[in-house]
Scaffold this motif. Sequence first.
Motif, PDB file in Angstrom:
ATOM      1  N   VAL A   4       0.837  -1.204   0.000  1.00  0.00           N
ATOM      2  CA  VAL A   4       0.000   0.000   0.000  1.00  0.00           C
ATOM      3  C   VAL A   4       0.872   1.254   0.000  1.00  0.00           C
ATOM      4  O   VAL A   4       0.573   2.226  -0.702  1.00  0.00           O
ATOM      5  N   THR A   5       1.969   1.228   0.757  1.00  0.00           N
ATOM      6  CA  THR A   5       2.881   2.369   0.792  1.00  0.00           C
ATOM      7  C   THR A   5       3.482   2.626  -0.584  1.00  0.00           C
ATOM      8  O   THR A   5       3.539   3.766  -1.054  1.00  0.00           O
ATOM      9  N   LEU A   6       3.924   1.565  -1.251  1.00  0.00           N
ATOM     10  CA  LEU A   6       4.494   1.721  -2.593  1.00  0.00           C
ATOM     11  C   LEU A   6       3.455   2.222  -3.586  1.00  0.00           C
ATOM     12  O   LEU A   6       3.733   3.102  -4.402  1.00  0.00           O
ATOM     13  N   LEU A   7       2.245   1.673  -3.517  1.00  0.00           N
ATOM     14  CA  LEU A   7       1.190   2.109  -4.438  1.00  0.00           C
ATOM     15  C   LEU A   7       0.801   3.563  -4.184  1.00  0.00           C
ATOM     16  O   LEU A   7       0.562   4.317  -5.131  1.00  0.00           O
ATOM     17  N   ALA A   8       0.747   3.963  -2.917  1.00  0.00           N
ATOM     18  CA  ALA A   8       0.418   5.354  -2.596  1.00  0.00           C
ATOM     19  C   ALA A   8       1.518   6.286  -3.105  1.00  0.00           C
ATOM     20  O   ALA A   8       1.238   7.337  -3.698  1.00  0.00           O
ATOM     21  N   GLY A   9       2.788   5.924  -2.885  1.00  0.00           N
ATOM     22  CA  GLY A   9       3.898   6.732  -3.387  1.00  0.00           C
ATOM     23  C   GLY A   9       3.887   6.833  -4.900  1.00  0.00           C
ATOM     24  O   GLY A   9       4.093   7.905  -5.467  1.00  0.00           O
ATOM     25  N   LEU A  10       3.607   5.720  -5.568  1.00  0.00           N
ATOM     26  CA  LEU A  10       3.539   5.699  -7.026  1.00  0.00           C
ATOM     27  C   LEU A  10       2.374   6.547  -7.526  1.00  0.00           C
ATOM     28  O   LEU A  10       2.518   7.320  -8.480  1.00  0.00           O
ATOM     29  N   ALA A  11       1.213   6.442  -6.870  1.00  0.00           N
ATOM     30  CA  ALA A  11       0.026   7.177  -7.311  1.00  0.00           C
ATOM     31  C   ALA A  11       0.209   8.691  -7.151  1.00  0.00           C
ATOM     32  O   ALA A  11      -0.098   9.453  -8.067  1.00  0.00           O
TER      33      ALA A  11
END
Length: 188
Positions: A4-11
């Motif tokens: 979730v952290t990676l997806l939030a950073g990517l988004a």
Amino acid sequence: GLVVTLLAGLAVSGLIELTQLTGNWGLYPCAYRLMDVDDLLANTAGAALGFAAAPVLRRLPGQGVADDPGGPQPVTGLRRALGMVADVLLVQVATMLLWTLLASVLLSTGAMSRTEVADADGLQAALTLLVTAVLLVVVPLAGRGATLGQRIVLIRPQTEAGAPPSGGQRLVRAVVGSGGYLLLDTLG
């Protein structure tokens, strides 16, 4: 978690890079900043590093978890006011993002000129009222009665018996609280 952290950073990074690529979503004839895939990768890697550093930072003095008081706590006026401010800010930000998207579509399809979009106060007001209704009426009616702002400050509305408020009570709270402010502000 890490995913979730990676997806939030990517988004978030992707949104910023797309804003740069499109010239603020078509509001300017050309991009004044350059999109760079390296920025996207670096920002996502930064989110991963932040996730990895979090356990270490938790060990710093003053980072302990407070004891659980064991039950519902009285809601202070400050918490209630912060919840209302959060609701107003969420409505304003959501309206701005939706208006930017809608204006970009209207401009790119030729449905409206730049001057017409700039003068579309009635359309912006209607969009604000729609977003207000969704965030301050529909969300509480669909859930346990709390707006997103109340959830942010950990307020859970309930009756004296501990049950969620009725639909009528939720509507009255929406109109009397931050919803009333936004309604008057938009109509004014």
